[in-house]
Design an enzyme around this catalytic site. Structure first.
Site, short mmCIF file in Angstrom:
data_model
loop_
_atom_site.label_atom_id
_atom_site.label_comp_id
_atom_site.label_asym_id
_atom_site.label_seq_id
_atom_site.Cartn_x
_atom_site.Cartn_y
_atom_site.Cartn_z
N LYS A 195 15.90 7.17 3.03
CA LYS A 195 15.16 6.92 2.03
C LYS A 195 15.31 8.02 1.25
O LYS A 195 15.48 8.00 -0.22
CB LYS A 195 13.49 6.89 2.24
CG LYS A 195 13.41 5.33 2.99
CD LYS A 195 11.77 5.39 3.52
CE LYS A 195 11.39 3.97 3.96
NZ LYS A 195 9.88 4.11 4.62
N LYS B 188 -2.28 2.41 12.24
CA LYS B 188 -1.12 2.88 11.54
C LYS B 188 -1.16 4.13 10.65
O LYS B 188 -2.36 4.28 10.21
CB LYS B 188 -0.47 1.62 10.71
CG LYS B 188 0.44 1.93 9.82
CD LYS B 188 0.99 0.92 8.81
CE LYS B 188 2.24 1.32 7.93
NZ LYS B 188 2.48 0.41 6.97
N GLU C 61 8.44 -0.15 -5.23
CA GLU C 61 7.15 -0.64 -5.11
C GLU C 61 5.99 -0.76 -6.13
O GLU C 61 5.96 0.20 -6.71
CB GLU C 61 6.65 -0.07 -3.55
CG GLU C 61 5.37 -0.78 -3.51
CD GLU C 61 4.63 -0.11 -2.03
OE1 GLU C 61 3.54 -0.55 -1.60
OE2 GLU C 61 5.44 0.66 -1.54
N GLU D 203 3.60 -4.36 10.89
CA GLU D 203 3.34 -3.26 10.02
C GLU D 203 3.24 -4.03 8.46
O GLU D 203 2.44 -3.65 7.68
CB GLU D 203 4.87 -2.44 10.00
CG GLU D 203 4.60 -1.32 8.92
CD GLU D 203 5.44 -0.28 8.83
OE1 GLU D 203 5.61 0.84 7.75
OE2 GLU D 203 6.43 -0.36 9.67
N GLU E 233 15.11 6.84 9.45
CA GLU E 233 14.52 6.14 8.15
C GLU E 233 14.17 6.92 6.97
O GLU E 233 14.82 6.69 5.72
CB GLU E 233 13.26 5.36 8.73
CG GLU E 233 12.93 4.30 7.39
CD GLU E 233 11.60 3.65 8.09
OE1 GLU E 233 10.54 3.43 7.17
OE2 GLU E 233 11.47 3.03 9.01
#
Length: 418
Positions: free
Chosen positions: A405, A175, A225, A269, A401
């Site tokens: 964001k 990734k 986060e 993921e 995406e």
């Protein structure tokens, strides 16, 4: 006691000092009136300025001016041992943990406490208090940018994602998280504090932060986060990875969330991040507990999240930062090949983006990952957004995406992503 009275009380305490001070000293007074500290902070002609509100909505932490500053996490770790019990370092670390801006503020506003720190410099502290200005309204935000530039533009983004997918197919990495910077240019300077205040009103369940280095440069954002929270030896972290759109209609948002939970690519993921955090905590902690997967619904997007809790072998923030930053969720897996790919192919320097913002002290520390963020310099607002690329990723969907964001802040200044 309101803010003006509390500041006057600190000044009286300073004037009443009769004995020479030795080393770092802290004067304290209490606030009884609830006040919004962000407009007051933005009105001050003193820097640095720091504002940080925890995700759960607790009282913000504010810092103004600096007595001491650390440019590396290592020096911050050493300094924290010499601070008064009430002292803490505020600020941010860079993406690659190759530098930081962590400082002991002259004035710390924490909850209902107002703390003034001295270092054998009573006269400088008095001059600091004399420079403070009354609160004034925040500046209005612009309604639309005059110019928009992406780094990279969509064609180059698609080529970069394709190269990443080829490297993943060849087992060079599992990734990589690729990012884009978007510069919005306006006719007049933009207030980073005004941008943050507007974001607080609509971007809920986020950490809200501002680090203003001077009158022209500030880093701000509203991140969903947590990097980690430490209370003595108890540590909590999380894996926030796997994304889909959100919706204003509750039924539609629930359907999107259910599809996200079933989606193999997104669950894989997220699991990569969980596994990596567990491996990185294993040498420094005991009893790592991972919660079941859940969906976090934000205004523009929804994420898969799993929480992790453990007990550290020793309460060492430097070790926590070194083990956890940058996470798989913002860099990739394995970490080093992913970071090398980012360094070769991204067309801008991340600097503070995807680093961490927060505070550290001897007893407790907390850092949020510096996502959904912007670098504000005069008339330019640089927005950052990233997407995790794994096997099965599609360039067009990943571009969509990162638009979603970036819009969490961009929409506040009239930018409509396409």
């Amino acid at each position: 006691m309101d803010l003006t009275s509390a500041l006057h009380r600190l000044r009286q305490q300073l004037l009443s000092l009769t004995q020479p001070l030795s080393g770092l000293t802290c004067l304290t007074t209490l606030l009884t009136a609830k006040e919004n500290g962000l407009p007051w902070l933005a009105a001050q002609p003193i820097w640095p300025q720091f504002y940080w509100q925890p995700r759960e909505g607790q009282t913000p932490l504010l810092g103004l001016g600096e007595i001491q500053r650390c440019d590396t996490p290592e020096t911050a770790s050493r300094l924290i041992k010499d601070l008064p019990a009430q002292g803490c370092l505020l600020g941010a670390t860079r993406f690659g943990l190759d530098g930081c801006y962590l400082f002991l503020p002259r004035l710390l506003w924490r909850g209902n406490e107002l703390l003034l720190f001295l270092n054998n410099d009573v006269q400088l502290a008095l001059q600091f208090l004399d420079r403070l200005q009354p609160v004034r309204p925040l500046s209005p935000l612009p309604v639309a940018p005059q110019n928009v530039s992406h780094f990279p533009e969509q064609d180059q983004w698609s080529r970069m994602v394709t190269l990443a997918l080829k490297a993943i197919q060849q087992d060079e990495m599992e990734k990589v998280v690729l990012a884009r910077a978007t510069d919005l240019r306006f006719n007049s300077p933009v207030s980073a504090a005004s941008l943050l205040a507007a974001s607080q009103q609509i971007n809920h369940h986020c950490y809200h932060f501002l680090l203003a280095f001077n009158a022209e440069q500030a880093f701000t954002g509203s991140s969903p986060e947590r990097l980690y929270r430490r209370q003595q030896r108890a540590l909590s972290s999380e894996a926030l990875a796997g994304t889909c759109e959100s919706a204003t209609d509750p039924d539609q948002a629930r359907q999107l969330a259910e599809a996200l939970l079933r989606d193999e690519k997104n669950r894989r993921e997220n699991e990569m991040v969980v596994e990596d955090i567990c491996q990185r905590l294993q040498p420094v902690a005991n009893d790592v507990v991972v919660s079941p997967v859940e969906v976090v619904r934000l205004r523009k997007v929804q994420h898969l999240r799993r929480r992790l809790q453990c007990r550290l072998l020793q309460p060492d923030d430097l070790l926590c930062l070194q083990q956890l930053q940058p996470t798989v969720a913002v860099a990739g897996l394995p970490r080093q090949p992913a970071r090398q790919f980012i360094a070769r192919h991204e067309s801008f320097s991340r600097e503070w983006y995807a680093g961490s913002v927060g505070y550290l002290s001897a007893t407790e520390s907390e850092f949020s990952v510096a996502l959904r963020s912007a670098w504000v310099t005069g008339e330019t607002v640089r927005l950052y957004a990233g997407a995790g690329i794994v096997a099965g990723s599609e360039p067009a969907l990943e571009w969509r995406e990162i638009n979603q964001k970036a819009a969490s802040l961009g929409a506040l200044v009239g930018w409509k992503a396409h």
